[in-house]
Design an enzyme around this catalytic site. Structure first.
Site, mmCIF file in Angstrom:
data_model
loop_
_atom_site.group_PDB
_atom_site.id
_atom_site.type_symbol
_atom_site.label_atom_id
_atom_site.label_comp_id
_atom_site.label_asym_id
_atom_site.label_seq_id
_atom_site.Cartn_x
_atom_site.Cartn_y
_atom_site.Cartn_z
ATOM 1 N N GLU A 145 26.987 17.047 -25.403
ATOM 2 C CA GLU A 145 26.224 18.278 -25.537
ATOM 3 C C GLU A 145 26.446 18.897 -26.928
ATOM 4 O O GLU A 145 27.476 18.682 -27.559
ATOM 5 C CB GLU A 145 26.675 19.295 -24.466
ATOM 6 N N SER B 54 35.988 7.632 -15.095
ATOM 7 C CA SER B 54 36.983 7.555 -16.178
ATOM 8 C C SER B 54 38.308 8.177 -15.756
ATOM 9 O O SER B 54 38.344 9.343 -15.366
ATOM 10 C CB SER B 54 36.508 8.327 -17.416
ATOM 11 N N THR C 152 26.268 2.727 -12.338
ATOM 12 C CA THR C 152 25.118 2.679 -13.247
ATOM 13 C C THR C 152 24.819 4.116 -13.645
ATOM 14 O O THR C 152 24.612 4.970 -12.784
ATOM 15 C CB THR C 152 23.898 2.052 -12.544
ATOM 16 N N HIS C 153 24.867 4.382 -14.932
ATOM 17 C CA HIS C 153 24.660 5.759 -15.397
ATOM 18 C C HIS C 153 23.182 6.021 -15.695
ATOM 19 O O HIS C 153 22.447 5.141 -16.129
ATOM 20 C CB HIS C 153 25.487 6.024 -16.657
HETATM 21 N N1 HPA Z 1 30.337 15.947 -21.888
HETATM 22 C C1 HPA Z 1 29.660 15.109 -21.068
HETATM 23 N N2 HPA Z 1 30.231 14.118 -20.425
HETATM 24 C C2 HPA Z 1 31.542 13.940 -20.585
HETATM 25 C C3 HPA Z 1 32.303 14.764 -21.424
HETATM 26 C C4 HPA Z 1 31.667 15.822 -22.116
HETATM 27 O O1 HPA Z 1 32.273 16.608 -22.874
HETATM 28 N N3 HPA Z 1 33.589 14.320 -21.368
HETATM 29 C C5 HPA Z 1 33.579 13.246 -20.511
HETATM 30 N N4 HPA Z 1 32.354 13.024 -20.042
#
Ligand code: HPA
Length: 275
Positions: free
Chosen positions: A196, A42, A96-97
């Site tokens: 989170e 990103s 791929t996540h």
């Molecule tokens: N947490 C996890 N992944 C992320 C975050 C976050 O706050 N921001 C961008 N990717």
């Protein structure tokens, strides 16, 4: 490649499939070997246009083992670029996540394929939440180490991989020679796709984390397993949950990425140019 992803077999030979992917990449790009591979997360997309001259761009779905995108309408690409100094860079715009729910071998296939193309350096970029109030949205941070909270590993069996210096000091030094103000932090990978909780962010801080994210640790482990030297760079796209008190949104993360693009794109291009 056929519609059937060969990584789908539980006993898939991940190394052979990565070699097939590298052969596809060589055939489709016309570039036999690459020196450096870069995964763009990103906010990092602009870098691709600045690294050098694009020789070829191919849909990732044409390459063995790469997964069809989870969301319709966006097919990731692989781009072969030559830098002004003649280095061959493979830019991977298809990630791929882990949170997609696939086995880890799918998640790290692009890294293994990169190694099979001959690459010696893997640059992993991402957008991440910042636990440090001073590193607000738009701050690039070099990853110095990670904590993997996914409970998973790309390795299987009695293969004990040393991760002591996973994030190369040499490559961090190159990055800081371009921008001496680049801070370093510990990246904590959560499984996602939910962000989170504030308590989890406090926990991540207590155990030594500076950034929270959902991608890079597993890829970095696979990179080390494949013999690649790793540079990890996060863009802080937001303060992590609870560090900021308003709710988190994916929109906010994307917007912070876009806002930072014009700064971090050239930064990444210069770092790669210096490798
Ligand atoms: N947490 C996890 N992944 C992320 C975050 C976050 O706050 N921001 C961008 N990717």
């Amino acid at each position: 490649m056929s519609n059937e992803n060969p990584l789908g077999a539980p006993d898939a030979d991940v190394i052979a499939i990565a070699a097939d992917a590298a052969a596809d990449i060589a055939r489709l790009t016309g570039v036999e070997r690459h020196d450096i591979a870069v995964t763009l997360g990103s906010g990092w997309g602009k870098a691709a246009d600045l690294i050098g001259e694009t020789v070829a761009e191919i849909p990732a779905t044409e390459v063995t083992g790469f997964s069809r995108p989870a969301a319709e309408g966006h097919v990731g690409t692989l781009r072969s670029i030559v830098t002004p100094r003649g280095k061959r860079v493979l830019v991977i715009g298809a990630r791929t996540h882990y949170y997609e729910g696939k086995a880890v071998r799918f998640v790290v296939h692009s890294v293994r394929a990169a190694a099979a193309t001959g690459a010696k350096i893997m640059v992993l970029t991402n957008g991440a939440g910042s636990i440090r109030p001073a590193w607000g949205p738009g701050t690039p941070v070099l990853i110095s180490d990670h904590i993997n909270l996914t409970g998973s590993s790309p390795a299987q069996g009695a293969k004990f991989i040393d991760l002591t210096d996973l994030y190369s000091r040499r490559l961090r030094d190159i990055a800081q020679s371009i921008d001496p103000s680049l801070p370093e932090g510990v990246y904590v990978q959560f499984p996602g796709p939910h962000y989170e909780t504030p308590a989890e962010v406090r926990y991540a801080k207590i155990i030594g984390g500076d950034l929270v994210g959902m991608s890079t640790a597993l890829e970095a482990i696979a990179a080390r397993q494949s013999g690649l030297e790793v540079l990890g760079i996060s863009l802080a796209t937001n303060l992590a949950a609870g560090v900021k008190t308003t709710p988190l949104s994916h929109q906010e993360v994307l917007e912070a990425g876009r806002a930072a693009e014009s700064v971090i794109g050239p930064l990444l291009a210069r770092i790669i140019g210096a490798m």
